[in-house]
Structure formats: structure tokens, C-alpha cells
Scaffold this active site. Sequence first.
Site, PDB file in Angstrom:
ATOM      1  N   ASP A 125       0.815  -1.220   0.012  1.00 12.65           N
ATOM      2  CA  ASP A 125      -0.004  -0.043  -0.072  1.00 12.65           C
ATOM      3  C   ASP A 125       0.828   1.181   0.209  1.00 12.65           C
ATOM      4  OD1 ASP A 125      -1.955  -1.762   0.425  1.00 12.65           O
ATOM      5  OD2 ASP A 125      -2.059  -1.247   2.750  1.00 12.65           O
TER       6      ASP A 125
HETATM    7  N1  URA Z   1      -0.872  -5.933   4.077  1.00 14.63           N
HETATM    8  C1  URA Z   1      -1.546  -4.572   4.028  1.00 14.63           C
HETATM    9  O1  URA Z   1      -2.737  -4.410   4.624  1.00 14.63           O
HETATM   10  N2  URA Z   1      -0.876  -3.676   3.354  1.00 14.63           N
HETATM   11  C2  URA Z   1       0.314  -3.907   2.828  1.00 14.63           C
HETATM   12  O2  URA Z   1       0.904  -3.041   2.045  1.00 14.63           O
HETATM   13  C3  URA Z   1       0.757  -5.586   2.632  1.00 14.63           C
HETATM   14  C4  URA Z   1       0.085  -6.168   3.436  1.00 14.63           C
END
Ligand code: URA
Length: 235
Positions: free
Chosen positions: A102
Site C-alpha cells: 500500500d
Molecule cells: N497488508 C496490508 O494491509 N498492506 C500492505 O501493504 C501489505 C500487506
Amino acid sequence: MKIVKHIANLGYGSRKQVALMFREGRITDAAGEVLYADDPVEHDNIRVDGEPLDPAPGLALMLHKPVGYTCSTKDAGRLIYDLLPPRFRQRSPVLSSVGRLDRETSGLLLMTDDGALLHRIISPKSNLPKVYEATLAQDLRGNEADVFASGTLLLESETTPLAPAVLEAVEPRRARLTLTEGRYHQVRRMFAAVGNHVETLHRSRIGGLALEDLPSGQWRALDDADLATLFIHAG
Ligand code: URA
């Protein structure tokens, strides 16, 4: 492959532009001898303006992704490609991220132009553990490790339960979570499912490969030894 095409595929320009670079004498061998477009020459022996060529196709790299960068080629805002040499965005085959983090997640991101390698890394058969360090808005209650290990946790709007995951409480509001899957926003949604909220999230390891001392925003190419380390826990 003809070297004009090879160099163009590495993002140095169109074939026409690369042919011009040859005519301008900008492309030499390691000893500084000017090369001609049809000279038979190995990748490692080519220099552009005196600099070694970028890595040949088959490139795999690790990036320490900072918070605030998106794993995409064309979203608005800062992109992971902004952290790499600009030519890397023009390469063929395309250099893509292996899965995504993310925008607000930092840490270890792998990228490759090798489709077979990419699939091997993300394949459920490889079962590569991914380790996340989370800081939480509220203290852990104490039952999260059991819930996450159960293999029965169902995330909102999903129909298949999550595979068992390992939670280690580091501090009341800090946890290390090891997953073998990579569902959308998985870590954030797992903590939401147990009534908590992830404030910061960082991926520190994939398989046997850790970020170690790679500074935030930096990248490095992976060699065969790194790839062997990556798959050390596979299967
Ligand atoms: N889980 C999440 O919530 N975000 C990420 O970027 C990776 C795993």
C-alpha cells in the site's frame, strides 16, 4: 539479438535514437573502442558514454519502499519508479513489482522483469513467508495470535478463510505478523477484524531475504545468491 535493439530495450531510447548514438561514437567497448551497430559484442563489454550498460533482462531487485509511494506505473503522486533510474520505466520486458505494498506501507518490495521468477515468488506453491511489523492504535488483547493461527478467519466480503498466520507480540502496540498469502490490504484488514487499527506497517522480510541495512528509498539488484536466500523457506 542485435545490439541496437538490445540497448533500446534497456530504455536508452528508440532504435533510431540508439542507432544515432552509435553514429555519434557514444557506444564503446570496455577498452574505449568505438562500437558499430553490427559488431558482435557481449552485454558486459558495452559502455554508453563510458558507463556500463544497465543490467540485462532477467533483472531482479529489492527496493526499500518509503511510505507515500504507490506501486504503479501511472497513478497520480509519487511512484516507486521515481526511486529507480528513469530508464527502468522504459525497459522491455517491463520491470514490475512483485505484488504490491500500500502507499502507506514501507519496506521490502521486489521487482523483476522475469515473468517466470515473478510467478514463482507469488505462487502459493512457493509458500513464501512475508514478515510485517505493525504498530497498532490499541493494545493487543492477547487472543490475536490464536485468531490469526486458526485458519478460519474470514475477512469482510471474502468467502475463503485466511491461511494460518503467525503473530508475535513485540510490545503491547507492536506486532510482527508472518503471512504466506497476499490478499488486498491483508494486514490492515486482519487487525480490523480483531477490533484494532494498524497505524504503521513495514515489511521486513520475504522468504529468507531481509531488507537489512538498505536505506529507505534505495534499491539494489539481486544476484543468484540473493534469489537462493529468497527461496530458502519455499514449499
Ligand atoms: N497488508 C496490508 O494491509 N498492506 C500492505 O501493504 C501489505 C500487506
